[in-house]
Design a protein around this motif. Structure first.
Motif, mmCIF file in Angstrom:
data_model
loop_
_atom_site.group_PDB
_atom_site.id
_atom_site.type_symbol
_atom_site.label_atom_id
_atom_site.label_comp_id
_atom_site.label_asym_id
_atom_site.label_seq_id
_atom_site.Cartn_x
_atom_site.Cartn_y
_atom_site.Cartn_z
ATOM 1 N N UNK A 185 0.841 -1.204 0.000
ATOM 2 C CA UNK A 185 0.000 0.000 0.000
ATOM 3 C C UNK A 185 0.871 1.246 0.000
ATOM 4 N N UNK A 186 1.898 1.275 0.856
ATOM 5 C CA UNK A 186 2.779 2.445 0.904
ATOM 6 C C UNK A 186 3.565 2.601 -0.396
ATOM 7 N N UNK A 187 4.051 1.485 -0.951
ATOM 8 C CA UNK A 187 4.824 1.540 -2.195
ATOM 9 C C UNK A 187 3.997 2.142 -3.330
ATOM 10 N N UNK A 188 2.770 1.652 -3.488
ATOM 11 C CA UNK A 188 1.932 2.170 -4.581
ATOM 12 C C UNK A 188 1.482 3.605 -4.316
ATOM 13 N N UNK A 194 7.828 14.679 -4.944
ATOM 14 C CA UNK A 194 8.860 13.911 -4.225
ATOM 15 C C UNK A 194 8.820 14.087 -2.720
ATOM 16 N N UNK A 195 8.402 15.262 -2.246
ATOM 17 C CA UNK A 195 8.337 15.470 -0.806
ATOM 18 C C UNK A 195 7.397 14.497 -0.131
ATOM 19 N N UNK A 196 6.380 14.056 -0.866
ATOM 20 C CA UNK A 196 5.453 13.045 -0.347
ATOM 21 C C UNK A 196 5.924 11.645 -0.686
ATOM 22 N N UNK A 197 6.447 11.470 -1.898
ATOM 23 C CA UNK A 197 6.788 10.138 -2.378
ATOM 24 C C UNK A 197 7.969 9.525 -1.634
ATOM 25 N N UNK A 198 9.033 10.293 -1.399
ATOM 26 C CA UNK A 198 10.255 9.721 -0.814
ATOM 27 C C UNK A 198 9.976 9.110 0.558
ATOM 28 N N UNK A 199 9.282 9.794 1.480
ATOM 29 C CA UNK A 199 8.988 9.151 2.767
ATOM 30 C C UNK A 199 8.132 7.892 2.631
ATOM 31 N N UNK A 200 7.192 7.905 1.699
ATOM 32 C CA UNK A 200 6.355 6.717 1.498
ATOM 33 C C UNK A 200 7.194 5.528 1.052
ATOM 34 N N UNK A 209 12.507 -6.449 -2.648
ATOM 35 C CA UNK A 209 11.471 -5.434 -2.817
ATOM 36 C C UNK A 209 11.828 -4.172 -2.047
ATOM 37 N N UNK A 210 12.449 -4.359 -0.841
ATOM 38 C CA UNK A 210 12.850 -3.198 -0.046
ATOM 39 C C UNK A 210 13.890 -2.379 -0.801
ATOM 40 N N UNK A 211 14.866 -3.057 -1.403
ATOM 41 C CA UNK A 211 15.893 -2.338 -2.147
ATOM 42 C C UNK A 211 15.292 -1.647 -3.367
ATOM 43 N N UNK A 212 14.329 -2.287 -4.024
ATOM 44 C CA UNK A 212 13.669 -1.673 -5.171
ATOM 45 C C UNK A 212 12.930 -0.408 -4.749
ATOM 46 N N UNK A 213 12.327 -0.410 -3.549
ATOM 47 C CA UNK A 213 11.674 0.801 -3.034
ATOM 48 C C UNK A 213 12.685 1.911 -2.820
ATOM 49 N N UNK A 214 13.879 1.563 -2.358
ATOM 50 C CA UNK A 214 14.913 2.580 -2.137
ATOM 51 C C UNK A 214 15.403 3.143 -3.476
ATOM 52 N N UNK A 215 15.386 2.312 -4.520
ATOM 53 C CA UNK A 215 15.694 2.815 -5.862
ATOM 54 C C UNK A 215 14.650 3.858 -6.266
ATOM 55 N N UNK A 216 13.400 3.550 -6.026
ATOM 56 C CA UNK A 216 12.346 4.492 -6.398
ATOM 57 C C UNK A 216 12.433 5.782 -5.584
ATOM 58 N N UNK A 257 12.832 9.466 -7.178
ATOM 59 C CA UNK A 257 11.941 10.577 -6.839
ATOM 60 C C UNK A 257 12.738 11.780 -6.350
ATOM 61 N N UNK A 258 13.812 11.514 -5.583
ATOM 62 C CA UNK A 258 14.660 12.624 -5.130
ATOM 63 C C UNK A 258 15.319 13.314 -6.310
ATOM 64 N N UNK A 259 15.697 12.541 -7.317
ATOM 65 C CA UNK A 259 16.299 13.127 -8.512
ATOM 66 C C UNK A 259 15.310 14.035 -9.228
ATOM 67 N N UNK A 260 14.032 13.658 -9.247
ATOM 68 C CA UNK A 260 13.017 14.507 -9.880
ATOM 69 C C UNK A 260 12.901 15.848 -9.169
ATOM 70 N N UNK A 261 13.211 15.858 -7.873
ATOM 71 C CA UNK A 261 13.171 17.103 -7.095
ATOM 72 C C UNK A 261 14.490 17.848 -7.170
ATOM 73 N N UNK A 262 15.384 17.375 -8.055
ATOM 74 C CA UNK A 262 16.698 17.971 -8.267
ATOM 75 C C UNK A 262 17.558 17.922 -7.006
#
Length: 994
Positions: free
Chosen positions: A442-445, A454-460, A476-483, A487-492
């Protein structure tokens, strides 16, 4: 005073010019001045003309209430001195008598008894003059309709139609408008549109039709679901009425249409173009119309949450929608109350209340024109049904919702995120405790859904990673950290992003080696790292390494999609370095992989990219197929901007292969979705450019012009010169087709100013020619000559003899504007054209280019023929007794010699027939009837094998066209009739050469 008096003639010319001026107060003031000047001359017929002019000016303006004064004066003059009225003025007096009762009807201060009295007076005077009752019964119908007396209106309507049409009947177009409007009142929309069809088709027109019919047809068409026609009628019709002061009622229909079809912003723009409509009181009836639709529009804005929005209204006040709503309703009700008091019933106010209370007829009807300000948030694209059977989110069955969400995740369906969110809400609502894995999903999606924030996505993603770790899913945990890193990159937040990605990749590499993470997860991490890294020299090598790794693990579950992602990124890099052929192949392969993996929704991205790339390389078939596929497969995920882009790409591809009707449909959708997206004016302008071109080629010039005019500001601001030139070119052609040559010339010249700086000068030359043609049509001979000269220089520099010859001939014809004084210049231009054609013909013959030689021979012969025509037309008279100095005979003889040269150059064949006929007419005018007859019969003989229906003869040539052939036959027989001989049919024609 004699009518030859210079002062009288000056006033008559001024009256003529005043009638040609645009409707409005300026024309009215001029008409008033001319009445005073005419009265000062003492010339009664001149005064009568001036009073008629003034009455007409008032009747078609915002000062309609002033009409009755000049009419009353004219009627008094007629009753006292009817001999002062000639036949035309007698007709005019009875004609405008029709306007009296109907005009009084629109003035609530005029008592009903007076209106009825004037209606009876009209009937009496028409009977005395011997006119039909048709106009009388039409006037009675108008009174009854206004009063809401249906029975009387039906009776008068039937009597109107039954009476004979005569010189006092309104024109067909105006009559049909009134008849159709009554059918709309009676709820018979389809019957009304059938009645209006001859006007809409152009069979019947006048100065104010089809303007009114187009406006009146808008809501009936929408109610009948004929939305394309309604859109077309708005684009075509508003253009006609916009500059006409007397068309406030029709403009109100366009505002009403926009307000009820989701085009409130467009309606506001129309209001802003007519501020005086709020305060012009000379026609209370249409003032009430304008106030009513303004109130209707403001009510829509308030309902949409824009009550505090600034809107255009009466001058002197800053209006909000809510304030203008109250003002418009109050003022409209006040006008209707005056009508009700005069009429003794509430028919007018009842109709007003119904109009104000109308609700939207459709949610949205894209018009293709851009409103400069948006009113609503972007509309969400339609979502397809989920792949699995949906479980209602409020069912409380958390287990079923979780199972559905997991099934959608396994299928990689785009609805998976929404399903997980629904399960989470249901669990929270019911207090159901969820396990770590369910909470992680649920948190991942939720993080994926919030990627753009990104301010919302990264903590999720961080929360999801911790829960996956707790659930024993380190991959799956590592894949979430990739995402999270992506997301942080999108926020520059580049440093943070790269550190997170590198750490996650190291973890995934170790986990994959231990069998605790999938190759798909590791491939996705590598692709994310590469996507957020500034481009480097080793990108392609790294991509190829990733693709090879993905190919090696192709059999892993869901790996095909990741391989497609890698290939898509490789295709982007390949396109960026200019290898479009290879890039197109890679995009196509990526799309196939997504289809093979049964995830067609992910194929939309490479299909869209392939469509765009294919359009750039003029592969219109692939562009069309790929854009259609992307629209179909990406329906669940496409936002407004992507949807707009794909529709526009598809429209451009369709237009390139001539499918303009469908191209217009998709361009319209592209423009609509661009307007719904954020910061997409540039995309919307491109869509409108494609739409305008398609409409023009479909023969819908008015719609095309309206669309292109709204696109041009954005094109000029944000697009390359090629698109600006194309827009102005098409707009110029549309304006030319609408018989607005001066405006067309302006667009051609503006386009030419840009094109003159291009290396290739073909477009520059064509635009100069088009501008010259339009300037000539506008009567601007001097400016046309300059433009033709400019075009001629360009054609000469490009060594294009055919267009150069035609341009020189066009310049020669302009000499007619200078009379005999310009003939020498015209002769010189024709001589130069002939010299150019002769030289080019000799070169083509020497080179053995038969096709070019034939073309140039026709141009040379045409130049000789037109030279003769120019000489003859420049002649002030004709051969005969009045030709005392023989100049006319000499000109005709010289014209005949030119025609003979044309016949010689053409040689035997049907193409020479125009020159033969010219020679025949000249022979006839010179009195050589036998020679004329022989030439005419020779033309008839050329078509001896052609039947009277105009079937093509077998000889081909420029006269092979059936219409041209029939015209030549008719003209040849006219020559014989002119000289008094009986024309022979083709079967009796005397064969032989002239």
């Amino acid at each position: 005073m004699s009518t030859q008096d210079p002062a009288v003639e000056t006033i008559r010319r001024a009256l003529h010019h005043n009638r040609e001026e645009p409707e409005g107060r300026a024309r009215n003031a001029g008409a008033e001045r001319l009445v005073a000047e005419a009265e000062a001359t003492g010339d009664t017929p001149l005064l009568v003309d001036a009073l008629f002019n003034l009455a007409g000016a008032y009747a078609y303006s915002s000062e309609k209430d002033k009409f009755f004064v000049p009419f009353a004066r004219l009627l008094r003059m007629w009753d006292e001195r009817p001999g002062e009225f000639d036949g035309a003025n007698t007709h005019q007096l009875h004609w405008i008598f029709k306007w009296v009762a109907s005009g009084m009807l629109d003035q609530p201060e005029v008592p009903l008894a007076s209106i009825e009295k004037w209606q009876r007076e009209m009937e009496h005077r028409y009977r005395l003059a011997g006119h039909s009752e048709r106009a009388v019964r039409q006037g009675e119908f108008r009174i009854a309709r206004h009063l809401g007396d249906t029975a009387r209106a039906e009776t008068a309507h039937a009597a109107w139609l039954a009476a004979d049409r005569d010189a006092m009947a309104d024109c067909h177009a105006c009559e049909l408008h009134g008849q159709g409007s009554w059918q709309v009142d009676r709820g018979r929309d389809e019957e009304a549109l059938r009645t209006w069809e001859p006007v809409l088709a152009g069979q019947y027109t006048c100065a104010h039709e089809p303007h009114n019919v187009l406006a009146s047809s808008l809501l009936p068409l929408v109610r009948l679901g004929r939305l394309d026609e309604a859109r077309a009628h708005h684009l075509r019709g508003y253009r006609l009425v916009r500059p006409m002061e007397s068309m406030r009622g029709a403009v109100s229909c366009h505002v009403e249409f926009c307000a009820l079809t989701g085009n409130e912003a467009r309606a506001l723009e129309i209001l802003a173009e007519h501020p005086a409509y709020f305060t012009d009181t000379g026609d209370p009836d249409t003032l009430m119309d304008h106030l009513a639709v303004s109130g209707l529009l403001m009510r829509r804005l308030v309902a949409l949450g824009h009550g505090d929005r600034s809107v255009p209204g009466p001058a002197g006040t800053d209006w909000t929608a809510r304030a203008l709503l109250a003002h418009a309703e109050r003022e409209a009700a006040a006008v209707s109350a005056r009508f009700d008091a005069r009429n003794g019933n509430d028919a007018v106010s009842r109709r007003l209340r119904e109009r104000l209370a109308a609700g939207p007829l459709v949610e949205r009807l894209p018009l293709g024109v851009r409103a400069r300000q948006r009113l609503t948030a972007p509309a969400a694209p339609a979502q397809p049904a989920p792949a699995a059977a949906a479980v209602p989110a409020d069912s409380g069955d958390v287990g079923a919702l979780l199972a559905e969400a997991r099934a959608l995740s396994e299928a990689q369906h785009p609805d998976a995120g929404a399903a997980w969110a629904a399960a989470g809400r249901a669990a929270e609502h019911t207090g159901t405790a969820l396990g770590d894995l369910d909470r992680a999903e649920i948190a991942d999606h939720a993080g994926i859904a919030a990627f753009t924030d990104p301010g919302t996505a990264v903590p999720l993603f961080g929360t999801a990673a911790g829960l996956f770790d707790a659930a024993g899913k380190p991959g799956e945990a590592a894949a979430c950290r990739v995402r999270a890193g992506y997301a942080a990159a999108l926020a520059e937040r580049t440093g943070e992003a790269l550190a997170a990605l590198d750490a996650a990749i190291d973890a995934l590499r170790e986990l994959h080696g231990a069998g605790r993470a999938t190759a798909r997860q590791l491939t996705g991490a590598w692709l994310a790292r590469l996507d957020v890294t500034p481009p480097g020299a080793g990108d392609e090598a790294e991509l190829l390494r990733i693709i090879a790794f993905a190919e090696e693990h192709r059999d892993e579950e869901r790996m095909a999609g990741r391989l497609a992602d890698a290939i898509t990124l490789h295709a982007r890099h390949t396109a960026a370095r200019g290898d479009v052929e290879a890039s197109a192949g890679l995009f196509a392969r990526a799309a196939r992989l997504h289809h093979e993996a049964a995830t067609p929704w992910y194929a939309a991205e490479p299909e869209a990219l392939l469509a765009d790339l294919s359009l750039q390389r003029d592969d219109h078939t692939t562009a069309e197929e790929s854009a259609r596929a992307a629209l179909e497969h990406g329906a669940a995920a496409l936002g407004p901007v992507h949807r707009a882009h794909l529709h526009t790409v598809l429209a451009a591809a369709l237009a390139a292969r001539g499918a303009d009707a469908e191209a217009a449909d998709h361009a319209l959708e592209g423009a609509h979705w661009a307007d719904e997206g954020e910061m997409s004016e540039e995309l919307g302008a491109w869509a409108r450019l494609v739409l305008g071109g398609a409409l023009l080629r479909e023969g819908r010039a008015a719609e095309s012009a309206t669309v292109l005019e709204t696109a041009l500001p954005d094109l000029v601001r944000a697009h390359h010169d090629g698109r600006v030139v194309q827009a102005r070119w098409w707009l110029g052609e549309a304006l030319r087709d609408l018989d607005e040559p001066r405006a067309a010339a302006e667009q051609f010249l503006l386009a030419a100013e840009i094109a003159q700086h291009w290396e290739e000068q073909q477009d520059h030359a064509v635009l100069a020619n088009l501008a010259a043609d339009s300037l000539e049509r506008a009567g601007l001979a001097g400016e046309a000559a300059q433009a033709y000269g400019r075009a001629g220089e360009l054609w000469r520099a490009m060594e294009r003899p055919v267009p150069l010859v035609r341009t020189l001939r066009a310049r020669a014809w302009l000499s007619l504007h200078d009379g005999q004084g310009g003939l020498a210049e015209g002769r010189a231009a024709m001589a130069e054209a002939a010299a150019v054609a002769e030289e080019a013909l000799a070169a083509a013959t020497a080179a053995g280019d038969g096709a070019a030689a034939a073309h140039l021979r026709a141009e040379l012969a045409g130049t000789h023929r037109q030279t003769g025509e120019l000489i003859v037309r420049s002649c002030p008279g004709e051969p005969g007794e009045e030709d005392t100095d023989g100049s006319a005979r000499a000109a005709y003889e010289e014209g005949l010699a030119c025609a003979e040269r044309a016949i010689t150059v053409f040689g035997p064949g049907p193409a020479r027939s125009a020159a033969q006929l010219m020679a025949a007419w000249l022979e006839a005018d010179l009195g050589r009837h036998a020679a004329a007859a022989k030439r005419a019969r020779a033309v008839i003989a050329q078509y001896a094998g052609q039947d009277e229906s105009g079937a093509e003869d077998e000889s081909g040539g420029e006269d092979g066209d059936a219409g041209v052939a029939a015209q030549r036959l008719a003209e040849a027989r006219s020559v014989l009739e002119y000289i008094g001989e009986r024309p022979a049919g083709p079967e009796k024609a005397e064969a032989g050469e002239a």
